[in-house]
Design a protein around this motif. Structure first.
Motif, short mmCIF file in Angstrom:
data_model
loop_
_atom_site.label_atom_id
_atom_site.label_comp_id
_atom_site.label_asym_id
_atom_site.label_seq_id
_atom_site.Cartn_x
_atom_site.Cartn_y
_atom_site.Cartn_z
N TYR A 117 -7.10 -6.92 6.47
CA TYR A 117 -7.31 -7.20 7.87
C TYR A 117 -6.37 -6.47 8.82
N SER A 118 -5.07 -6.62 8.66
CA SER A 118 -4.16 -6.08 9.67
C SER A 118 -3.27 -4.96 9.14
N HIS A 119 -3.72 -4.31 8.06
CA HIS A 119 -3.09 -3.08 7.57
C HIS A 119 -1.62 -3.26 7.18
N LEU A 120 -1.30 -4.38 6.58
CA LEU A 120 0.04 -4.53 6.03
C LEU A 120 0.07 -3.95 4.62
N ILE A 121 1.26 -3.68 4.12
CA ILE A 121 1.41 -3.13 2.77
C ILE A 121 1.28 -4.28 1.78
N MET A 122 0.15 -4.31 1.08
CA MET A 122 -0.19 -5.48 0.28
C MET A 122 0.86 -5.84 -0.78
N PRO A 123 1.38 -4.89 -1.54
CA PRO A 123 2.36 -5.29 -2.56
C PRO A 123 3.65 -5.87 -1.99
N LEU A 124 3.92 -5.64 -0.71
CA LEU A 124 5.14 -6.18 -0.10
C LEU A 124 4.90 -7.52 0.59
N HIS A 180 -2.60 10.52 -7.88
CA HIS A 180 -1.32 10.25 -8.54
C HIS A 180 -1.11 8.75 -8.80
N GLN A 181 -2.06 7.91 -8.34
CA GLN A 181 -1.92 6.48 -8.57
C GLN A 181 -2.55 6.02 -9.88
N ALA A 182 -3.16 6.95 -10.60
CA ALA A 182 -3.68 6.64 -11.94
C ALA A 182 -2.58 6.83 -12.96
N GLY A 183 -2.46 5.88 -13.89
CA GLY A 183 -1.43 5.96 -14.92
C GLY A 183 -1.97 6.42 -16.26
N ARG A 184 -2.89 5.64 -16.84
CA ARG A 184 -3.49 5.98 -18.13
C ARG A 184 -4.98 5.69 -18.08
N VAL A 185 -5.75 6.48 -18.83
CA VAL A 185 -7.20 6.28 -18.89
C VAL A 185 -7.66 6.37 -20.34
N ARG A 186 -8.84 5.79 -20.57
CA ARG A 186 -9.50 5.93 -21.87
C ARG A 186 -10.98 5.61 -21.71
N ALA A 187 -11.78 6.11 -22.61
CA ALA A 187 -13.20 5.76 -22.60
C ALA A 187 -13.33 4.27 -22.91
N VAL A 311 -9.10 2.46 -16.50
CA VAL A 311 -7.83 3.01 -16.03
C VAL A 311 -6.79 1.90 -15.91
N ILE A 312 -5.56 2.27 -16.10
CA ILE A 312 -4.42 1.44 -15.74
C ILE A 312 -3.74 2.11 -14.55
N VAL A 313 -3.68 1.41 -13.43
CA VAL A 313 -3.12 2.02 -12.22
C VAL A 313 -1.60 1.93 -12.24
N ARG A 314 -1.00 2.82 -11.49
CA ARG A 314 0.45 2.78 -11.28
C ARG A 314 0.71 1.86 -10.09
N GLU A 315 1.19 0.68 -10.38
CA GLU A 315 1.40 -0.31 -9.33
C GLU A 315 2.51 0.11 -8.39
N ARG A 316 2.43 -0.47 -7.17
CA ARG A 316 3.42 -0.25 -6.12
C ARG A 316 3.55 1.24 -5.79
N THR A 317 2.40 1.90 -5.75
CA THR A 317 2.31 3.29 -5.29
C THR A 317 1.40 3.33 -4.07
N SER A 318 1.40 4.48 -3.38
CA SER A 318 0.60 4.62 -2.17
C SER A 318 0.22 6.09 -2.02
N TRP A 319 -0.62 6.38 -1.02
CA TRP A 319 -1.05 7.78 -0.86
C TRP A 319 -0.12 8.60 0.02
N SER A 320 0.77 7.95 0.78
CA SER A 320 1.57 8.70 1.74
C SER A 320 3.07 8.61 1.50
N CYS A 321 3.46 8.11 0.34
CA CYS A 321 4.89 8.08 0.01
C CYS A 321 5.04 8.47 -1.46
#
Length: 799
Positions: A117-124, A180-187, A311-321
């Motif tokens: 809704y108000s564009h806060l940083i969700m993990p924080l 860069h927010q992807a960590g590991r992948v597999r079929a 996929v397993i994502v890399r948590e606490r990452t973002s596109w601009s930092c």
């Protein structure tokens, strides 16, 4: 096409909440000039042009237009759409309609996706705030677009598993992340994982992300290299090259479906990159004309091609930092690039101050609501309906009918509304823009402090908690890079506290001042307040305007109400006096008016009213609104001075006597006034206009080109609108030609976007009139000829 090759372009269209939290609307922002504020400026440069992006032919004439929102994927950010709905309803309507059109184009899947809704940083954020962000984002989307969202944008793509799970719980099927927010992948079904950290993930396919709850969500990782070249390179300088770059990203010879897709700020298309919307439109048309690839949106592609990999994502990452979430909580080194030597040491104290307020208020607010509503969590979820309804009587009644255990007392209602507004402000104070830029003096940082101040203000009223001194103590540790402000405390005192002075009395005082000029106060226009004035005494004489009466002020947000006596005196921008007090009845009001009409009206106001404001107390918004209303009168006064002095100046000229230096300025202003009057009348006599223009050039008089440009553009827009409304009448079209011709006398660069859109919309009617003209209809021939000439002036191809 045997293999599905698809392209998706995502634009994250978003503006932060810029409203002053007290009156509830955006005030004038000097840095956005000549526009009122940055929302208006970005709308003019991006949001509006994308509803009708031009595609030019080889002669540079507009051949067609396209609503790019209907062909791309885009974020429907609530804070932006709320502003557009109230201030630019045409643009807002075009965006909503674009999603409807896209559903027809993309097999029932819309181009719009929701946003937290108000564009806060969700993990924080806390879990409760994250949940509300998702719920409000979904409900806001559904209320606007008439459907449930399939996807949701994470602000700054800042990701963690719990936020993804909350989104999946709300019915969200997919989101978009950076590679860069992807960590590991597999079929799916395979045992071994492949490490793809560092942006090595295959981006041309969706992935399944399994969540601890047993739910799952699909994730699209966009092509980072192409996205960077769009946002920061020169790829938007040529729409054909843009399309070629996207099409060239498919794997050669691959025998399975692929999706080439990018995500950037939507403002790239027109605001950050001038004419970027035109490059986007041309790119889309180029791809759509091909047989070996197609344009799609994420929902359609996902329905046709479910994930084959997880996929397993890399948590606490973002596109601009590049440091994860450092940009929003510390001195990580990421900045805008405008001030490379500046420190971001202010970020951590600002984060700590905001978190302190959040954590101190949340328990007390939740506990207070438990005694006032059936279920505080459900009430909080449903409070978005109050915001969507602008706290109208209907929306408030509907809310209490659902959530109040019994008919609440007026005090109980006010307390509930204030608590819910407190919680809304506590979310707004976490908006990501507060930490994104380079200094605590930046508008985004000031804005989050304003929201924090409003939350603390409400907490004092309804919870008896005063957090401001602790908040200020933390800001002392926030150093500013601006030498005018030592720390965040100086910023707070100079740029936040004055806004916090807005209470019912101040709203009432503003209503009196605006009442002199027939204006609607910002707080009333926003819908957050109602102000009903009974102005019993009014005087306009000897250059002084006076107004006195009573005003009833209601805060729709909290339910607070006051009946006040209010007075306003105006005799110039530097001679303003406004007074307000508790109402004293008719006799007291009459006595005040007696004093105001005496020898010392200012002294009478100061002696009779408890709170008095002068010109120095006016906000920039009040000064802007009044100045705009007064300015035409100044121009008329200058013209009157010239008329009175014209005969004398002619005598001086005949006798060769040097004129006073101000004479040329008077002539310039008077001649500009005459030119403006001709433009506003539709230039009925172009020869007269040209003669006056020539006279000014001969005498080296400088007209006000900006005023002439605005007047000509405005009159052409009015004339094209009249032409559309009177489809048999060639006169408005002929007027367009005359005005455009007159504008050439000064080489004016006109603003024709709106006029061009109307003209383009009339091309179908032109075809019919052409057909009638071919059958010998003289009236139709005159109209068609006028339309051809007007279209040529507007740069629009008629067929």
């Amino acid at each position: 096409m045997t293999v599905d090759r698809a392209v998706c372009i995502h634009g994250h269209f978003y503006q932060p909440p810029r409203e002053n939290p007290w009156p509830g609307d955006v005030e004038v922002q000097r840095s956005a000039a000549p526009y009122h504020d940055w929302n208006e400026r970005v709308t003019a440069e991006c949001y509006a042009p994308n509803t009708a992006a031009r595609i030019l032919d080889e002669d540079g004439v507009i051949a067609e237009v396209t609503n790019t929102y209907s062909r791309i994927s885009f974020t429907a950010a609530p804070t932006l759409l709320s502003w557009l709905e109230r201030h630019r309803p045409g643009v807002y309507g075009a965006i909503i309609e674009a999603d409807r059109e896209s559903r027809e184009r993309y097999a029932g899947h819309g181009s719009a996706i929701a946003s937290c809704y108000s564009h806060l940083i969700m993990p924080l954020a806390t879990r409760e705030d994250r949940r509300t962000q998702v719920v409000w984002g979904v409900r806001d989307f559904a209320a606007r677009f008439g459907r449930e969202p399939e996807g949701m944008w994470l602000p700054e793509t800042a990701v963690d598993i719990e936020s993804l799970d909350l989104m999946a719980e709300a019915g969200i099927r997919f989101t978009v992340l950076a590679p860069h927010q992807a960590g590991r992948v597999r079929a799916i079904g395979a045992e071994n994982w492949t490490d793809v950290a560092g942006g090595r993930v295959e981006t041309r396919m969706p992935y399944l992300c399994r969540l601890p709850s047993g739910r799952s969500i699909a994730i699209f990782f966009y092509d980072g290299a192409i996205a960077r070249d769009v946002a920061f390179g020169d790829l938007l300088s040529d729409g054909r090259r843009f399309a070629g770059r996207l099409l060239g990203a498919f794997s050669p010879g691959r025998g399975h479906p692929e999706l080439v897709h990018i995500a950037t700020d939507g403002e790239t298309y027109g605001h950050h990159r001038e004419f970027g919307e035109m490059a986007l439109a041309y790119c889309l048309r180029t791809i759509e004309a091909r047989r070996d690839a197609r344009v799609t949106v994420y929902g359609e592609y996902l329905a046709a091609h479910p994930p084959t990999h997880e996929v397993i994502v890399r948590e606490r990452t973002s596109w601009s930092c590049t440091h994860g979430l450092g940009r929003w909580q510390g001195e990580c080194g990421c900045h805008s690039g405008a001030h490379p030597g500046w420190s971001q040491a202010w970020r951590r104290p600002l984060r700590e101050a905001v978190d302190m307020v959040r954590d101190a208020l949340a328990p007390g607010s939740a506990e207070a609501l438990e005694h006032l509503v059936h279920d505080p969590s459900e009430a909080r979820d449903d409070a978005v309906g109050l915001v969507l309804g602008r706290w109208s009587d209907e929306s408030v009644e509907m809310f209490f009918s659902r959530h109040a255990p019994r008919d609440p007392s007026p005090g109980g209602r006010r307390r509930v509304l204030a608590l819910l507004e407190l919680e809304r402000q506590a979310m707004l104070m976490q908006t990501s823009c507060g930490w994104f830029f380079d200094d605590i003096t930046e508008p985004g940082s000031v804005q989050v402090m304003r929201h924090a101040s409003r939350a603390m203000d409400l907490a004092r009223q309804v919870l008896g908690i005063d957090l401001e001194s602790a908040f200020i103590d933390i800001l002392r540790r926030a150093p500013s890079n601006d030498p005018e402000y030592a720390t965040g405390v100086a910023v707070y005192e100079a740029l936040v506290r004055p806004a916090a002075a807005t209470d019912l009395a101040r709203i009432g005082a503003g209503a009196a001042l605006y009442g002199i000029f027939g204006l609607v106060p910002l707080a009333v226009a926003s819908g957050m307040y109602a102000a009903h004035g009974d102005w019993r005494y009014r005087l306009d004489a000897d250059g002084r305007q006076s107004l006195l009466g009573t005003v009833r002020v209601l805060s729709r947000v909290t339910g607070d109400e006051a009946l006040l006596d209010a007075v306003a005196l105006f005799s110039g921008m530097d001679r303003v006096v406004v007074g307000v007090r508790e109402t004293g009845g008719d006799e007291a009001l009459h006595a005040a008016w007696e004093g105001m009409t005496g020898a010392d009206p200012v002294g009478a106001v100061s002696g009779a009213f408890a709170r008095v404001y002068t010109a120095s107390n006016l906000s920039d918004e009040e000064r802007w609104a009044i100045a705009r209303r007064v300015l035409p009168g100044v121009g008329q006064a200058v013209c009157a001075v010239y008329r009175d002095a014209a005969a004398l100046l002619r005598v001086l000229e005949d006798l060769g006597i040097p004129e006073p230096g101000v004479a040329a300025q008077l002539r310039e202003h008077a001649c500009t006034g005459r030119l403006l009057a001709m433009l506003e009348a539709g230039c009925p006599d172009p020869d007269h206009f040209s003669a006056l223009a020539g006279e000014m050039r001969a005498k080296n008089l400088r007209p006000d080109l900006a005023a002439l440009r605005e007047a000509a553009s405005r009159r052409i827009a009015l004339s094209t609108g009249e032409a559309a409304a009177r489809p048999e009448d060639p006169a408005p079209l002929e007027e367009v030609v005359r005005i455009a011709g007159c504008a050439k006398a000064f080489g004016l660069s006109l603003t024709l976007w709106e006029s061009q859109n109307i003209c383009i919309g009339m091309r179908g009617h032109y075809a019919g009139m052409q057909e009638r003209a071919g059958r010998g209809d003289g009236d139709a021939e005159r109209w068609a000829e006028a339309f051809r000439r007007a279209a040529a002036c507007l740069g629009v191809r008629v067929t």
